[in-house]
Design a protein around this motif. Structure first.
Motif, PDB file in Angstrom:
ATOM      1  N   LEU A   1      34.026  39.661  47.457  1.00  0.00           N
ATOM      2  CA  LEU A   1      34.883  39.320  46.187  1.00  0.00           C
ATOM      3  C   LEU A   1      36.545  39.286  46.511  1.00  0.00           C
ATOM      4  N   GLY A   2      36.738  39.493  47.831  1.00  0.00           N
ATOM      5  CA  GLY A   2      38.085  39.430  48.162  1.00  0.00           C
ATOM      6  C   GLY A   2      38.650  38.038  48.111  1.00  0.00           C
ATOM      7  N   ASP A   3      39.808  37.835  47.989  1.00  0.00           N
ATOM      8  CA  ASP A   3      40.335  36.464  48.146  1.00  0.00           C
ATOM      9  C   ASP A   3      40.756  35.868  49.589  1.00  0.00           C
TER      10      ASP A   3
ATOM     11  N   ILE B   1      37.946  45.118  45.552  1.00  0.00           N
ATOM     12  CA  ILE B   1      37.416  43.553  45.752  1.00  0.00           C
ATOM     13  C   ILE B   1      38.691  43.101  46.710  1.00  0.00           C
ATOM     14  N   ARG B   2      39.360  43.967  47.642  1.00  0.00           N
ATOM     15  CA  ARG B   2      39.999  43.272  48.553  1.00  0.00           C
ATOM     16  C   ARG B   2      39.408  42.673  49.743  1.00  0.00           C
TER      17      ARG B   2
ATOM     18  N   VAL C   1      33.302  51.812  45.765  1.00  0.00           N
ATOM     19  CA  VAL C   1      32.664  50.876  46.284  1.00  0.00           C
ATOM     20  C   VAL C   1      33.421  49.804  46.801  1.00  0.00           C
ATOM     21  N   HIS C   2      33.399  49.287  47.934  1.00  0.00           N
ATOM     22  CA  HIS C   2      34.148  47.975  48.560  1.00  0.00           C
ATOM     23  C   HIS C   2      33.086  46.819  48.627  1.00  0.00           C
TER      24      HIS C   2
ATOM     25  N   CYS D   1      36.237  50.150  37.679  1.00  0.00           N
ATOM     26  CA  CYS D   1      37.794  49.398  37.600  1.00  0.00           C
ATOM     27  C   CYS D   1      37.887  48.555  38.894  1.00  0.00           C
ATOM     28  N   LEU D   2      38.021  47.228  38.712  1.00  0.00           N
ATOM     29  CA  LEU D   2      38.259  46.325  40.064  1.00  0.00           C
ATOM     30  C   LEU D   2      39.700  46.737  40.181  1.00  0.00           C
ATOM     31  N   LEU D   3      39.672  46.964  41.778  1.00  0.00           N
ATOM     32  CA  LEU D   3      41.083  47.418  42.476  1.00  0.00           C
ATOM     33  C   LEU D   3      41.556  46.225  43.218  1.00  0.00           C
TER      34      LEU D   3
END
Length: 156
Positions: free
Chosen positions: A71-73, A38-39, A66-67, A119-121
């Motif tokens: 959801l990235g900041d 989620i970058r 999966v990207h 797992c969220l990365l």
């Protein structure tokens, strides 16, 4: 340890200070099946953690990658967090999370995590200072997940 993980377990992890082999080993040890990156910008100065390299490492070890960029900041949120302005960071990211694209990606993340142990990365080692904690909280609220924040041994 896989036996201790239930279908509704959602992990989060940051790779700050880690090496990719230790990162992958940590995921496998706890039974993760899918890595949800989620970058906002999935590039890294840390060897093996840019999107294409990390995806290859995951696939080579039987993990799905999966990207979900929405959801990235956003940049403003990252800058506020780096400066230690966590209230501002939280406000910026929470506003971003309310956008249509982020809500769509959040629904996709919930579906993925409902179908496989996920797992969220993101980068930050400490989940308390990372937007993945906010995303995980929303996923818990909407998808009834149990959260487990895990860490990777520091790099060599």
């Amino acid at each position: 340890m896989v036996g201790q993980v239930t279908a509704n377990t959602l992990f989060t992890i940051g790779y700050e200070g880690a090496v990719v082999d230790d990162f992958i080993a940590t995921l496998l040890k706890v039974g993760v099946q899918t890595v949800i990156d989620i970058r906002d910008i999935p590039v890294s100065r840390r060897r093996g953690f840019s999107k294409s390299a990390l995806s290859r490492h995951c696939v080579d070890q039987g993990l799905t990658y999966v990207h979900l960029r929405p959801l990235g900041d956003p940049k403003e949120g990252r800058e506020a967090a780096r400066a230690g302005r966590y209230e501002q960071f939280h406000t910026i990211f929470s506003t971003h999370l309310g956008t249509l694209s982020a809500q769509s990606a959040l629904s996709e993340a919930i579906k993925i995590a409902s179908d496989s142990i996920s797992c969220l990365l993101c980068y930050e080692r400490d989940h308390r200072f990372c937007h993945r904690n906010i995303v995980a909280g929303e996923m818990k609220r909407l998808g009834a997940f149990t959260l487990k924040h895990i860490g990777v041994p520091q790099g060599r």
